[in-house]
Enzyme design. Structure first.
Site, PDB file in Angstrom:
ATOM      1  CE  LYS A  58      -3.741  -2.491   2.215  1.00 45.50           C
ATOM      2  NZ  LYS A  58      -4.533  -2.727   1.018  1.00 45.50           N
ATOM      3  N   GLY A  59       1.921   1.266   0.817  1.00 40.95           N
ATOM      4  CA  GLY A  59       2.772   2.453   0.876  1.00 40.95           C
ATOM      5  C   GLY A  59       3.422   2.724  -0.468  1.00 40.95           C
ATOM      6  N   GLY A 104      -7.703   2.000  -4.069  1.00 38.34           N
ATOM      7  CA  GLY A 104      -7.633   2.875  -2.888  1.00 38.34           C
ATOM      8  C   GLY A 104      -6.271   3.561  -2.803  1.00 38.34           C
ATOM      9  CG  ASP A 105      -2.876   1.245  -2.322  1.00 39.90           C
ATOM     10  OD1 ASP A 105      -3.295   1.543  -1.187  1.00 39.90           O
ATOM     11  OD2 ASP A 105      -2.518   0.099  -2.638  1.00 39.90           O
ATOM     12  N   GLY A 112      -3.092  -5.169 -12.036  1.00 33.91           N
ATOM     13  CA  GLY A 112      -1.912  -4.871 -11.215  1.00 33.91           C
ATOM     14  C   GLY A 112      -2.173  -3.675 -10.315  1.00 33.91           C
ATOM     15  CG  ASN A 156     -11.746   0.214   2.054  1.00 35.63           C
ATOM     16  OD1 ASN A 156     -12.146  -0.010   3.199  1.00 35.63           O
ATOM     17  ND2 ASN A 156     -11.051  -0.666   1.363  1.00 35.63           N
ATOM     18  CG  ASN A 210       0.575  -0.358  -4.598  1.00 38.80           C
ATOM     19  OD1 ASN A 210       1.560  -0.736  -5.219  1.00 38.80           O
ATOM     20  ND2 ASN A 210      -0.348  -1.195  -4.138  1.00 38.80           N
ATOM     21  NE  ARG A 248      -4.007   2.267 -17.362  1.00 37.16           N
ATOM     22  CZ  ARG A 248      -3.406   3.447 -17.306  1.00 37.16           C
ATOM     23  NH1 ARG A 248      -2.605   3.733 -16.309  1.00 37.16           N
ATOM     24  NH2 ARG A 248      -3.610   4.325 -18.253  1.00 37.16           N
ATOM     25  CG  LEU A 263     -18.376   5.701   0.000  1.00 37.94           C
ATOM     26  CD1 LEU A 263     -19.429   6.787   0.051  1.00 37.94           C
ATOM     27  CD2 LEU A 263     -18.660   4.625   1.040  1.00 37.94           C
TER      28      LEU A 263
HETATM   29  O1  RIB Z   1      -3.869  -2.059  -1.713  1.00 39.34           O
HETATM   30  C1  RIB Z   1      -3.363  -3.048  -2.538  1.00 39.34           C
HETATM   31  C2  RIB Z   1      -2.119  -3.629  -1.956  1.00 39.34           C
HETATM   32  O2  RIB Z   1      -2.429  -4.259  -0.754  1.00 39.34           O
HETATM   33  C3  RIB Z   1      -1.478  -4.685  -2.831  1.00 39.34           C
HETATM   34  O3  RIB Z   1      -0.491  -4.140  -3.671  1.00 39.34           O
HETATM   35  C4  RIB Z   1      -0.921  -5.673  -1.837  1.00 39.34           C
HETATM   36  O4  RIB Z   1       0.468  -5.624  -1.760  1.00 39.34           O
HETATM   37  C5  RIB Z   1      -1.566  -5.332  -0.503  1.00 39.34           C
HETATM   38  O5  RIB Z   1      -0.670  -4.974   0.402  1.00 39.34           O
END
Ligand code: RIB
Length: 314
Positions: free
Chosen positions: A41-42, A259-260, A296, A183, A44, A294, A228
């Site tokens: 998450k970080g 979300g990221d 990934g 979220n 991303n 997309r 949401l």
């Molecule tokens: O938010 C998505 C992420 O959560 C993914 O990339 C996965 O690594 C998880 O940590």
């Protein structure tokens, strides 16, 4: 002295992703296809903020294994400064991700080295020279607390994405944020964990925005944004609230990392629009709408040009 830099402190995780028609039931084996790539998450969120036009530093922790091998090249190619901590005795974080043909996902993350991230891995000058810090809950929570506390001392804006919502997360930690971005699942989890309010995910869209906002105010954070999905974003401040509609007609392929995408682009949007929350959230909505088209996570994050193209066509 603040610069225009965004500092993201959090997880790097190698994503091990399986695309399936539907999720397996307990005890069932199904056939799917596999891919792997940089996630967490970080990380991303750092990529999302960088591609959305901001200068970004990412600090996280990795092991000394195959998954950590190309991580520094990855950040170099993205134009992200990344003074990573290395913990040779811990594996680099990994995530098992399933996403089905509707684009929904299920994730199990093994934190590995992310859990070792230490407050001393994040030097004070990295915090003091940022204009915004962004944290999540996917690494060592003492490190997260320390970064948020020090950011307050340096008057740096603090964004917290409480994901994944973990048992160890305390009300004190949440109170360290200026802007909280959960979220809907995390929102329900926070209300249950800290306020004993039990809501069902199916109930949320049926709540009036006024009632929804009452729940947001319980979270004890000045600014709250609840993402949401197709219902858009609820933006709540002590003075007012607003519903920002989602982008329409999106061909959803994979929602993992959406979300990221929102959080990273929101931080970039705050800089771009001089702190205007609504404009930043609208900008972030557009970024997230592109990312779900997309496959990934980090690789799906859109560039500034792509986000602006959505702005012109909507
Ligand atoms: O938010 C998505 C992420 O959560 C993914 O990339 C996965 O690594 C998880 O940590």
């Amino acid at each position: 002295m603040h610069t225009s830099k965004i500092l993201v402190v959090g997880s790097f995780v190698q994503d091990l992703t399986f695309a399936t028609r539907s999720f397996p039931r307990p005890g069932e084996t199904i056939v799917g296809t596999f891919s792997t790539g940089p996630g967490g998450k970080g990380s991303n969120q750092a990529v999302a903020a960088r591609r959305a036009g901001s200068e970004v530093t990412f600090i996280g922790a990795v092991g000394k294994d195959e998954f950590a091998h190309s991580v520094r090249d990855f950040y170099r190619n993205e134009g992200i400064e990344s003074p990573l901590a290395e913990y040779p005795d811990s594996p680099t974080g990994t995530a098992a991700i399933l996403f089905d043909e509707t684009g929904q996902n299920e994730i199990v993350v093994a934190l590995g080295a992310n859990e070792k991230l230490d407050p001393t891995d994040i030097p004070d000058d990295q915090i003091a020279t940022a204009s915004i810090v962004v944290c999540q809950l996917e690494c060592n929570l003492q490190a997260v607390t320390s970064v948020l506390q020090r950011a307050k001392d340096h008057e740096v804006t603090r964004i917290l994405n409480p994901a994944p919502l973990r048992e160890e997360c305390t009300a004190e930690l949440l109170r360290e944020a200026d802007i909280l971005i959960p979220n809907e699942t995390e929102f329900i989890g926070l209300l249950s964990k800290f306020h004993g309010i039990e809501l069902d995910e199916a109930e949320l869209p049926k709540l009036s925005p006024e009632k929804f906002n009452e729940y947001c105010r319980k979270l004890d954070c000045p600014t709250v944004l609840i993402t949401l999905g197709k219902h858009g974003v609820h933006l709540s401040t002590p003075e007012s609230w607003e519903r920002i509609a989602a982008v329409e007609n999106v061909q959803v392929v994979d929602t993992t990392g959406a979300g990221d995408s929102f959080v990273g682009a929101f931080a970039a949007g705050l800089q771009r629009y001089n702190g205007n929350l609504k404009k930043a959230a609208t900008f972030a909505n557009r970024a997230a709408a592109i990312s779900v088209t997309r496959k990934g996570t980090a690789p799906a994050m859109p560039t500034l040009d792509e986000i602006e193209l959505v702005a012109h066509s909507s």
